[in-house]
Design an enzyme around this catalytic site. Structure first.
Site, PDB file in Angstrom:
ATOM      1  N   SER A 126       5.549 -41.945  -9.190  1.00 41.06           N
ATOM      2  CA  SER A 126       5.675 -42.312 -10.604  1.00 41.06           C
ATOM      3  C   SER A 126       4.379 -42.429 -11.278  1.00 41.06           C
ATOM      4  CB  SER A 126       6.625 -43.581 -10.524  1.00 41.06           C
ATOM      5  OG  SER A 126       6.926 -44.195 -11.839  1.00 41.06           O
TER       6      SER A 126
ATOM      7  N   TYR B 281       6.347 -39.376 -21.440  1.00 40.11           N
ATOM      8  CA  TYR B 281       5.835 -39.473 -20.112  1.00 40.11           C
ATOM      9  C   TYR B 281       6.505 -40.832 -19.711  1.00 40.11           C
ATOM     10  CZ  TYR B 281       2.782 -39.541 -16.014  1.00 40.11           C
ATOM     11  OH  TYR B 281       2.220 -39.618 -14.908  1.00 40.11           O
TER      12      TYR B 281
ATOM     13  N   LYS C 105       9.354 -41.465 -16.600  1.00 37.33           N
ATOM     14  CA  LYS C 105       9.080 -42.219 -15.418  1.00 37.33           C
ATOM     15  C   LYS C 105       9.855 -43.370 -15.254  1.00 37.33           C
ATOM     16  CE  LYS C 105       5.499 -39.738 -13.647  1.00 37.33           C
ATOM     17  NZ  LYS C 105       5.629 -38.945 -12.342  1.00 37.33           N
TER      18      LYS C 105
END
Length: 289
Positions: free
Chosen positions: A138, A152, A156
């Site tokens: 992660s 992004y 994650k």
């Protein structure tokens, strides 16, 4: 700390560059067998080098057929899969309004749906073995949202919610999971092959976009974390009989996480009375019946 001693079979995605290369080389050097995968098998083979217990396979994590074929090939060669490292990644940087829907789809496809595709292909192998370890890479952006990283971070954060839930689903089969939250590590993630910047299109963001792009470009090659050391840390984690469910990787990542914990506690405390006043009052409810 109880450790496993058996030789393991590692299945690593995104092994053509960045952290994946370090993970593959470290596992091989430790005596494990490695299935190193990537979209470009020539790039993977060149980056990892020649090893006796290395199998290089084509795998685009967004392609479910690729994932299924790679899992079958791994078992055909080595008979099992002990450690899956969901590592393949990319970075679409930009303010949310300036990122196109297609770019957001591609970000989620690689960082969230991709690990799901590969894990779905590998889980039947691990269930049959009644053992296995799923490690998903992660980021601190999986714990804390940052401007210019909205797509992004969304991917994650999703990865982490999925992994935390998956851990409870597969634990009865002897399968463990670990979320790894790296800080800034010196990899190719910020180089042109891995990062895509949103095309400036909204004047209100123009000045900040220029500053953000300059800042991110300046970080490339200057990150403080050593990926080779992170690879050794993963070997340590994977050797444990009870691996951690989460590993915060790097002093900067710890600082960011501790700040998040402090902020969450402050938010809880600030609205504790309001929050705890929301339950049904059973006596009041009964009086209305």
């Amino acid at each position: 700390m109880t450790r496993k001693v058996d030789k393991q079979v590692w299945f690593i995605t995104g092994a053509g560059r960045g952290m994946g290369v370090h993970f593959a080389k470290a596992a091989l050097a430790a005596g494990h067998a490695v299935v190193a995968t990537g979209r470009d098998t020539d790039a993977v083979a060149k980056a990892v080098g020649k090893w006796g217990d290395l199998l290089v396979l084509k795998l685009d994590v967004t392609n479910r057929a690729d994932a299924a074929a790679a899992a079958r090939a791994a078992v055909d060669r080595f008979g099992r899969i002990d450690v899956l490292v969901n590592n393949a990644g990319n970075f679409f940087a930009g303010y949310f309004e300036e990122l196109t829907p297609e770019q957001i789809d591609r970000q989620l496809g690689t960082l969230l749906i991709g690990p799901m595709n590969v894990t779905r292909a590998v889980l039947p192998v691990m269930r049959k073995q009644r053992s296995g370890h799923i490690i998903s890479i992660s980021s601190t952006a999986g714990l804390v949202g940052f401007a210019f990283c909205s797509a992004y971070a969304a991917a994650k954060f999703g990865l982490e919610g999925w992994m935390e839930s998956l851990q409870q689903e597969v634990a009865p089969f002897g399968i463990t999971t670990t979320i790894v939250n790296p800080g800034f590590f010196r990899t190719e993630l910020l180089e042109p092959a891995s990062v895509t910047y949103a095309e400036p299109s909204i004047e209100d963001y123009a000045d900040r976009t220029t500053e953000q792009v300059q800042w991110w470009k300046a970080q490339s090659g200057q990150q403080g974390g050593n990926p080779a050391k992170l690879a050794q840390a993963l070997l340590t984690i994977a050797s444990e009989a009870q691996p951690p469910r989460r590993f915060i990787a790097g002093a900067d990542a710890i600082a960011t996480t501790e700040h998040k914990i402090t902020d969450l506690q402050a938010q809880i405390d600030a609205y504790r009375d309001l929050s705890t006043s929301l339950a049904f009052d059973e006596l009041e409810t009964a009086g209305r019946v």
